[in-house]
Design a protein around this motif. Structure first.
Motif, mmCIF file in Angstrom:
data_model
loop_
_atom_site.group_PDB
_atom_site.id
_atom_site.type_symbol
_atom_site.label_atom_id
_atom_site.label_comp_id
_atom_site.label_asym_id
_atom_site.label_seq_id
_atom_site.Cartn_x
_atom_site.Cartn_y
_atom_site.Cartn_z
ATOM 1 N N ILE A 15 0.853 -1.178 0.000
ATOM 2 C CA ILE A 15 0.000 0.000 0.000
ATOM 3 C C ILE A 15 0.891 1.232 0.000
ATOM 4 C CG2 ILE A 15 -0.265 -0.180 2.520
ATOM 5 C CD1 ILE A 15 -3.047 1.131 2.163
ATOM 6 N N SER A 16 0.674 2.091 -0.985
ATOM 7 C CA SER A 16 1.505 3.288 -1.159
ATOM 8 C C SER A 16 0.650 4.370 -1.800
ATOM 9 C CB SER A 16 2.706 2.960 -2.051
ATOM 10 O OG SER A 16 2.267 2.725 -3.390
ATOM 11 N N SER A 17 1.269 5.462 -2.167
ATOM 12 C CA SER A 17 0.536 6.532 -2.847
ATOM 13 C C SER A 17 -0.026 6.069 -4.182
ATOM 14 C CB SER A 17 1.452 7.741 -3.053
ATOM 15 O OG SER A 17 2.574 7.383 -3.842
ATOM 16 N N GLU A 18 0.516 4.971 -4.706
ATOM 17 C CA GLU A 18 0.021 4.411 -5.968
ATOM 18 C C GLU A 18 -1.265 3.612 -5.785
ATOM 19 O OE1 GLU A 18 1.410 4.851 -9.071
ATOM 20 O OE2 GLU A 18 2.726 6.289 -8.073
ATOM 21 N N GLY A 23 -9.376 10.768 2.492
ATOM 22 C CA GLY A 23 -10.491 10.561 3.411
ATOM 23 C C GLY A 23 -10.611 9.147 3.942
ATOM 24 N N ILE A 24 -9.505 8.423 3.989
ATOM 25 C CA ILE A 24 -9.510 7.034 4.446
ATOM 26 C C ILE A 24 -9.340 7.001 5.968
ATOM 27 C CG2 ILE A 24 -8.310 4.812 4.323
ATOM 28 C CD1 ILE A 24 -7.405 5.697 1.468
ATOM 29 N N GLU A 25 -10.205 6.272 6.630
ATOM 30 C CA GLU A 25 -10.088 6.103 8.084
ATOM 31 C C GLU A 25 -9.003 5.077 8.388
ATOM 32 O OE1 GLU A 25 -12.719 4.713 12.009
ATOM 33 O OE2 GLU A 25 -13.623 4.674 9.997
ATOM 34 N N VAL A 26 -8.029 5.455 9.175
ATOM 35 C CA VAL A 26 -6.946 4.551 9.577
ATOM 36 C C VAL A 26 -7.158 4.151 11.028
ATOM 37 C CG1 VAL A 26 -4.466 4.257 9.888
ATOM 38 C CG2 VAL A 26 -5.327 5.579 7.936
ATOM 39 N N ILE A 27 -7.244 2.850 11.279
ATOM 40 C CA ILE A 27 -7.412 2.329 12.642
ATOM 41 C C ILE A 27 -6.155 1.568 13.010
ATOM 42 C CG2 ILE A 27 -8.766 0.853 14.155
ATOM 43 C CD1 ILE A 27 -11.144 1.266 12.257
ATOM 44 N N LEU A 86 -8.858 -9.735 -9.766
ATOM 45 C CA LEU A 86 -10.038 -10.152 -9.011
ATOM 46 C C LEU A 86 -10.381 -9.133 -7.920
ATOM 47 C CD1 LEU A 86 -12.242 -12.207 -8.459
ATOM 48 C CD2 LEU A 86 -10.619 -13.507 -7.062
ATOM 49 N N ILE A 87 -9.381 -8.636 -7.207
ATOM 50 C CA ILE A 87 -9.621 -7.649 -6.159
ATOM 51 C C ILE A 87 -10.250 -6.392 -6.743
ATOM 52 C CG2 ILE A 87 -8.528 -6.108 -4.486
ATOM 53 C CD1 ILE A 87 -8.722 -9.004 -3.578
ATOM 54 N N HIS A 88 -9.789 -5.996 -7.904
ATOM 55 C CA HIS A 88 -10.352 -4.824 -8.574
ATOM 56 C C HIS A 88 -11.860 -4.991 -8.773
ATOM 57 C CE1 HIS A 88 -10.293 -1.274 -11.172
ATOM 58 N NE2 HIS A 88 -11.063 -1.948 -12.018
ATOM 59 N N GLU A 89 -12.285 -6.194 -9.155
ATOM 60 C CA GLU A 89 -13.712 -6.457 -9.370
ATOM 61 C C GLU A 89 -14.452 -6.595 -8.050
ATOM 62 O OE1 GLU A 89 -16.899 -6.382 -11.580
ATOM 63 O OE2 GLU A 89 -14.882 -6.321 -12.474
ATOM 64 N N ILE A 90 -13.819 -7.207 -7.051
ATOM 65 C CA ILE A 90 -14.435 -7.338 -5.721
ATOM 66 C C ILE A 90 -14.805 -5.972 -5.156
ATOM 67 C CG2 ILE A 90 -13.861 -7.858 -3.301
ATOM 68 C CD1 ILE A 90 -12.399 -10.366 -4.324
ATOM 69 N N ILE A 91 -13.895 -5.025 -5.277
ATOM 70 C CA ILE A 91 -14.125 -3.686 -4.740
ATOM 71 C C ILE A 91 -15.340 -3.038 -5.391
ATOM 72 C CG2 ILE A 91 -13.135 -1.349 -4.753
ATOM 73 C CD1 ILE A 91 -10.409 -2.690 -4.178
ATOM 74 N N LYS A 92 -15.529 -3.267 -6.682
ATOM 75 C CA LYS A 92 -16.664 -2.685 -7.394
ATOM 76 C C LYS A 92 -17.996 -3.254 -6.913
ATOM 77 C CE LYS A 92 -16.090 -2.673 -11.892
ATOM 78 N NZ LYS A 92 -15.611 -3.151 -13.208
ATOM 79 N N CYS A 123 -6.105 -1.443 -6.927
ATOM 80 C CA CYS A 123 -7.043 -0.322 -6.922
ATOM 81 C C CYS A 123 -6.331 0.957 -6.545
ATOM 82 C CB CYS A 123 -8.205 -0.582 -5.959
ATOM 83 S SG CYS A 123 -7.759 -0.440 -4.217
ATOM 84 N N ASP A 124 -6.975 2.092 -6.823
ATOM 85 C CA ASP A 124 -6.501 3.387 -6.357
ATOM 86 C C ASP A 124 -6.938 3.597 -4.908
ATOM 87 O OD1 ASP A 124 -5.320 4.266 -8.805
ATOM 88 O OD2 ASP A 124 -7.340 4.675 -9.576
#
Length: 256
Positions: free
Chosen positions: A175-178, A245-249, A190-196, A219-220
């Protein structure tokens, strides 16, 4: 200070900063310039840094590839802590997609909420949950990867398009700025489609996953709602996550 400790200190510095110079290494590890250069050579041999004139920079691309058993044994305590906490984010009756991450498998082990429809491409997560009569398991079809203990391929991607869920819970190699990325091309697709197919996207990532970018993008960052981790996020990544705007826990340490 032992060499392994010096190398770790350099890597940790690069987790917070893109570059490091020889003088900084000398101050950081209390060593001579010759020792600092030898340490950088060692790190470059292990593909942990890219040497440049006067110092080194953090590699943009990671090439680590591990099989299922190796991944299960890496940062196992952190993954268990993250998975246990993440299970508390699931409500009774939620429809879920759980990916084949070993950290997500820990969530499955700690899941106490009830009455779920769960979609997964992980045979291990299906096995963990199969004794739960209050959980309906939808195992995606496709080609089983023996190395990664998960189902991939075009059939799995078509399968997941038939579902819509409240939440998906996914892991990541980096996980990075990319954004999120993985060393497994089929997984990224597959993850790209799961997120959708998900109203809320929850990412479980132990502290080793930050500032890493792999071959296949999943994903972005704007696709993510929550990141659950075990330690404070490196400042540069934390700023980017906050911008989106991502919540980090950060899961607190359990009392002994």
């Amino acid at each position: 200070m032992l060499q392994d400790e010096r190398l770790e200190a350099i890597v940790q510095y690069l987790n917070e900063h893109e570059r490091i110079d020889i003088e900084t290494i000398c101050d950081l590890n209390h060593v001579s310039k010759d020792t600092a250069r030898r340490d950088l050579i060692k790190l470059e041999e292990g593909r942990k840094v890219i040497r440049i004139r006067g110092g080194a920079k953090r590699p943009l691309l990671s090439n680590e590839v591990y099989n299922y058993d190796q991944r299960m044994n890496m940062a196992s305590k952190a993954k268990s802590k993250i998975g246990k906490f993440a299970a508390t984010l699931i409500n009774d009756g939620d429809h879920l997609i759980l990916d084949a991450s070993t950290t997500v498998q820990h969530l499955a082990k700690h899941l106490t909420s009830r009455n779920h429809n769960i979609v997964t491409h992980s045979i291990n997560i299906a096995n963990v949950l199969c004794q739960r009569e209050d959980i309906a398991i939808n195992l995606l079809g496709g080609t089983l990867s023996h190395k990664h203990q998960a189902i991939y391929g075009s059939r799995a991607i078509r399968n997941v398009q038939d579902f819509m869920v409240n939440k998906c819970v996914i892991g990541t190699c980096g996980i990075s700025s990319e954004g999120l990325s993985t060393s497994i091309e089929e997984e990224g697709l597959l993850i790209h489609e799961i997120i959708k197919r998900s109203e809320k996207v929850i990412v479980l990532a132990d502290s080793t996953k930050f500032n890493k970018t792999f071959f296949q993008k999943a994903c972005d960052l704007e696709a993510i709602d929550i990141v659950v981790t075990d330690k404070e996020v490196p400042k540069n990544v934390d700023e980017v996550l906050s911008h989106h705007g991502i919540e980090v826990i950060v899961v607190p340490e359990e009392e002994s």
